[in-house]
Each structure stands twice: as structure tokens, then as C-alpha cells.
Design a protein around this motif. Structure first.
Motif, PDB file in Angstrom:
ATOM      1  N   VAL A 141       0.836  -1.203   0.000  1.00 40.16           N
ATOM      2  CA  VAL A 141       0.000   0.000   0.000  1.00 40.16           C
ATOM      3  C   VAL A 141       0.876   1.260   0.000  1.00 40.16           C
ATOM      4  O   VAL A 141       0.618   2.203  -0.756  1.00 40.16           O
ATOM      5  N   TYR A 142       1.913   1.266   0.831  1.00 42.99           N
ATOM      6  CA  TYR A 142       2.738   2.463   0.957  1.00 42.99           C
ATOM      7  C   TYR A 142       3.548   2.743  -0.309  1.00 42.99           C
ATOM      8  O   TYR A 142       3.601   3.876  -0.782  1.00 42.99           O
ATOM      9  N   PHE A 143       4.209   1.720  -0.840  1.00 40.41           N
ATOM     10  CA  PHE A 143       5.080   1.913  -1.996  1.00 40.41           C
ATOM     11  C   PHE A 143       4.352   1.777  -3.327  1.00 40.41           C
ATOM     12  O   PHE A 143       4.880   2.158  -4.365  1.00 40.41           O
ATOM     13  N   GLY A 144       3.179   1.171  -3.324  1.00 41.95           N
ATOM     14  CA  GLY A 144       2.433   1.004  -4.561  1.00 41.95           C
ATOM     15  C   GLY A 144       2.857  -0.212  -5.363  1.00 41.95           C
ATOM     16  O   GLY A 144       2.347  -0.447  -6.448  1.00 41.95           O
ATOM     17  N   ARG A 145       3.795  -0.982  -4.845  1.00 44.02           N
ATOM     18  CA  ARG A 145       4.233  -2.222  -5.501  1.00 44.02           C
ATOM     19  C   ARG A 145       4.873  -3.107  -4.441  1.00 44.02           C
ATOM     20  O   ARG A 145       5.308  -2.632  -3.401  1.00 44.02           O
ATOM     21  N   ASP A 146       4.939  -4.387  -4.731  1.00 45.99           N
ATOM     22  CA  ASP A 146       5.562  -5.285  -3.768  1.00 45.99           C
ATOM     23  C   ASP A 146       7.006  -5.544  -4.163  1.00 45.99           C
ATOM     24  O   ASP A 146       7.468  -5.136  -5.220  1.00 45.99           O
ATOM     25  N   GLY A 147       7.732  -6.204  -3.278  1.00 50.56           N
ATOM     26  CA  GLY A 147       9.111  -6.555  -3.570  1.00 50.56           C
ATOM     27  C   GLY A 147      10.131  -5.485  -3.252  1.00 50.56           C
ATOM     28  O   GLY A 147      11.269  -5.584  -3.697  1.00 50.56           O
ATOM     29  N   MET A 148       9.768  -4.484  -2.507  1.00 49.90           N
ATOM     30  CA  MET A 148      10.730  -3.450  -2.138  1.00 49.90           C
ATOM     31  C   MET A 148      11.607  -3.958  -0.992  1.00 49.90           C
ATOM     32  O   MET A 148      11.127  -4.604  -0.059  1.00 49.90           O
ATOM     33  N   MET A 149      12.900  -3.689  -1.045  1.00 47.16           N
ATOM     34  CA  MET A 149      13.824  -4.194  -0.037  1.00 47.16           C
ATOM     35  C   MET A 149      13.521  -3.625   1.347  1.00 47.16           C
ATOM     36  O   MET A 149      13.709  -4.307   2.352  1.00 47.16           O
ATOM     37  N   LEU A 150      13.035  -2.397   1.414  1.00 45.66           N
ATOM     38  CA  LEU A 150      12.679  -1.829   2.710  1.00 45.66           C
ATOM     39  C   LEU A 150      11.520  -2.598   3.338  1.00 45.66           C
ATOM     40  O   LEU A 150      11.486  -2.794   4.555  1.00 45.66           O
ATOM     41  N   THR A 151      10.601  -3.075   2.530  1.00 45.08           N
ATOM     42  CA  THR A 151       9.501  -3.891   3.038  1.00 45.08           C
ATOM     43  C   THR A 151      10.024  -5.212   3.575  1.00 45.08           C
ATOM     44  O   THR A 151       9.582  -5.686   4.630  1.00 45.08           O
ATOM     45  N   TYR A 152      10.974  -5.825   2.874  1.00 45.78           N
ATOM     46  CA  TYR A 152      11.551  -7.080   3.353  1.00 45.78           C
ATOM     47  C   TYR A 152      12.342  -6.876   4.639  1.00 45.78           C
ATOM     48  O   TYR A 152      12.332  -7.726   5.532  1.00 45.78           O
ATOM     49  N   ALA A 153      13.025  -5.743   4.761  1.00 48.46           N
ATOM     50  CA  ALA A 153      13.744  -5.433   6.001  1.00 48.46           C
ATOM     51  C   ALA A 153      12.756  -5.264   7.153  1.00 48.46           C
ATOM     52  O   ALA A 153      12.993  -5.763   8.264  1.00 48.46           O
ATOM     53  N   ALA A 154      11.652  -4.581   6.896  1.00 53.16           N
ATOM     54  CA  ALA A 154      10.625  -4.429   7.926  1.00 53.16           C
ATOM     55  C   ALA A 154      10.012  -5.783   8.293  1.00 53.16           C
ATOM     56  O   ALA A 154       9.704  -6.038   9.465  1.00 53.16           O
ATOM     57  N   LEU A 155       9.858  -6.661   7.308  1.00 56.08           N
ATOM     58  CA  LEU A 155       9.351  -8.008   7.562  1.00 56.08           C
ATOM     59  C   LEU A 155      10.254  -8.756   8.535  1.00 56.08           C
ATOM     60  O   LEU A 155       9.782  -9.360   9.498  1.00 56.08           O
ATOM     61  N   VAL A 156      11.558  -8.699   8.317  1.00 52.84           N
ATOM     62  CA  VAL A 156      12.501  -9.386   9.188  1.00 52.84           C
ATOM     63  C   VAL A 156      12.491  -8.780  10.587  1.00 52.84           C
ATOM     64  O   VAL A 156      12.485  -9.507  11.590  1.00 52.84           O
ATOM     65  N   VAL A 157      12.448  -7.461  10.692  1.00 56.41           N
ATOM     66  CA  VAL A 157      12.452  -6.805  12.000  1.00 56.41           C
ATOM     67  C   VAL A 157      11.170  -7.130  12.771  1.00 56.41           C
ATOM     68  O   VAL A 157      11.218  -7.485  13.951  1.00 56.41           O
TER      69      VAL A 157
END
Length: 107
Positions: free
Chosen positions: A76-92
Motif C-alpha cells: 500500500v505504501y510503496f504502490g508495488r511489492d518486492g521493495m527491499m525496505l519492506t523485506y527489512a521491515a518483515l525481518v524486523v
């Protein structure tokens, strides 16, 4: 020969079959499933079970749901999936959730 994917701007685009939609959803959820699974398995081998901690399946399920929420928020925030910041947030988020669920502060 290359194939092109076009976006018509409509979720009811008849070009996407039910199988393709299912495949996209599985690929969207795969990172959350993998992180939750690895955390639950590693916690089972590396940490002794703490008193009052939920079982490994419950830890897996809660981390999986938290991971899906993070991936959805990133979409929702970035408008697309697969962003590295999203994956970093997933791990955290999943790591913090596993620490909390395994009662890591009592060790």
C-alpha cells in the motif's frame, strides 16, 4: 519472443485467470511464510521452551500473519511489492515478534 504484461487499471481484468491470481497471491505470501517458518524452526532448536510461551505452530502462525500485514502495508505504501525496505521491515517485525512470543526478555 517476449511477452508483455499490461495493466488495465482494473482488478476485474479478464486477462488474468484464477490460476494466475492464485499464483500471484502465493508468491506474495512466500516471504512471510519463509521467515515465519525459519524463525519457528530455529527457535525450537536454539532456545529452550520458556514457561507460558505459545507452541511452535502458534508462533509460526502469528509471525506469518504479522509478516502478511507488513507485506500488505509495504504494498500500500510503496504502490508495488518486492521493495527491499519492506523485506527489512518483515525481518524486523517477525524477529521482534518471535522474541516476544518466545519470552526472550525472561532469559
Amino acid at each position: 519472443m517476449t511477452s508483455t504484461v499490461r495493466w488495465s487499471g482494473s482488478f476485474s481484468d479478464p486477462a488474468m485467470s484464477a490460476f494466475n491470481l492464485f499464483d500471484h497471491l502465493l508468491n506474495f505470501a512466500a516471504p512471510a511464510f519463509g521467515v515465519a517458518g525459519v524463525l519457528a524452526l530455529l527457535a525450537g532448536f536454539l532456545l529452550p521452551a520458556a514457561a507460558g510461551a505459545p507452541g511452535r505452530w502458534a508462533q509460526f502462525a502469528l509471525n506469518f500473519v504479522a509478516g502478511l500485514v507488513v507485506l500488505g502495508a509495504g504494498l500500500v505504501y510503496f504502490g508495488r511489492d518486492g521493495m527491499m525496505l519492506t523485506y527489512a521491515a518483515l525481518v524486523v517485525v517477525c524477529g521482534t515478534g518471535q522474541w516476544w512470543l518466545a519470552r526472550g526478555w525472561k532469559r
